[in-house]
Design an enzyme around this catalytic site. Structure first.
Site, PDB file in Angstrom:
ATOM      1  N   MET A  74       0.802  -1.230   0.000  1.00 53.19           N
ATOM      2  CA  MET A  74       0.000   0.000   0.000  1.00 53.19           C
ATOM      3  C   MET A  74       0.834   1.279   0.000  1.00 53.19           C
ATOM      4  SD  MET A  74      -2.939  -1.164  -0.291  1.00 53.19           S
ATOM      5  CE  MET A  74      -3.704  -2.759  -0.124  1.00 53.19           C
ATOM      6  N   CYS A  75       2.145   1.157  -0.134  1.00 56.27           N
ATOM      7  CA  CYS A  75       3.003   2.340  -0.208  1.00 56.27           C
ATOM      8  C   CYS A  75       2.951   2.935  -1.606  1.00 56.27           C
ATOM      9  CB  CYS A  75       4.455   1.987   0.115  1.00 56.27           C
ATOM     10  SG  CYS A  75       4.787   1.849   1.859  1.00 56.27           S
ATOM     11  N   HIS A  76       2.851   4.249  -1.657  1.00 55.51           N
ATOM     12  CA  HIS A  76       2.913   4.952  -2.937  1.00 55.51           C
ATOM     13  C   HIS A  76       4.364   5.043  -3.396  1.00 55.51           C
ATOM     14  CE1 HIS A  76      -0.970   6.334  -1.382  1.00 55.51           C
ATOM     15  NE2 HIS A  76      -1.309   6.499  -2.645  1.00 55.51           N
ATOM     16  N   MET A 110       8.097   4.794   5.886  1.00 57.21           N
ATOM     17  CA  MET A 110       8.207   3.388   5.465  1.00 57.21           C
ATOM     18  C   MET A 110       9.495   3.170   4.675  1.00 57.21           C
ATOM     19  SD  MET A 110       5.743   2.211   7.078  1.00 57.21           S
ATOM     20  CE  MET A 110       6.037   0.524   6.631  1.00 57.21           C
ATOM     21  N   GLU A 111       9.889   4.154   3.896  1.00 59.84           N
ATOM     22  CA  GLU A 111      11.146   4.059   3.157  1.00 59.84           C
ATOM     23  C   GLU A 111      12.332   3.991   4.121  1.00 59.84           C
ATOM     24  OE1 GLU A 111       8.127   5.179   0.295  1.00 59.84           O
ATOM     25  OE2 GLU A 111       8.548   5.888   2.306  1.00 59.84           O
ATOM     26  N   ASP A 125      23.699 -11.189   6.667  1.00 57.18           N
ATOM     27  CA  ASP A 125      24.060 -12.079   5.564  1.00 57.18           C
ATOM     28  C   ASP A 125      25.569 -12.138   5.348  1.00 57.18           C
ATOM     29  OD1 ASP A 125      23.491 -13.742   3.173  1.00 57.18           O
ATOM     30  OD2 ASP A 125      24.335 -12.001   2.134  1.00 57.18           O
TER      31      ASP A 125
END
Length: 154
Positions: A74-76, A110-111, A125
């Site tokens: 749902m992120c633009h 969110m980014e 990793d």
């Protein structure tokens, strides 16, 4: 009671931001990875077999930030105007701090969170062979405290 803008009539939807004004936005997120002290020392001294851990993690964060809307449904897609990724090494932790800026219609938290997450996963990793115990597990390794430190718009 809270309302969830991404749910309407029981269906998930991307919210309409077309009526919002474009403004300068900034978000800063952080998180930590806990490692064996000798692993942190190897990272500091450039002695990790896979290469420069923190530089690779920095690139991973930048790549993740630019692809956030592909990973989080749902992120633009937004115009990212600046990214800064820094690391602070402790005795048995590495802290990542990610700052993201944009001029747009929606926030960049969110980014920033996505960038921190991928930076820390990349560290894991790259050092996982040193972090495994005799059974192939990671009893000392963990990612914690991922959170937004600051979010602003002007």
């Amino acid at each position: 009671m809270s309302t969830f803008s991404h749910i309407q009539d029981g269906r998930a939807r991307m919210i309409d931001i077309s009526g919002k004004a474009e403004v300068a936005r900034r978000a800063v997120a952080t998180g930590e990875i806990h490692l064996k002290p000798e692993t942190v020392e190897a990272i500091k001294n450039g002695q990790v077999e896979k290469g420069e851990v923190l530089e690779t993690a920095r690139i991973a964060a930048i790549m993740a930030i630019k692809r956030t809307s592909f990973a989080i449904p749902m992120c633009h897609t937004i115009p990212v105007t600046s990214i800064d990724v820094t690391f602070d090494t402790g005795i048995d932790t590495i802290k990542a701090v990610v700052e993201v800026k944009s001029t747009g219609k929606t926030g960049v938290e969110m980014e920033a969170l996505h960038g921190v997450s991928l930076a820390l996963l990349t560290v894991w990793d790259m050092v996982k062979s040193a972090e495994k115990d005799d059974t192939g597990n990671y009893p000392f390794t963990g990612i914690t405290n991922i959170r937004v430190l600051e979010k602003t718009k002007q």
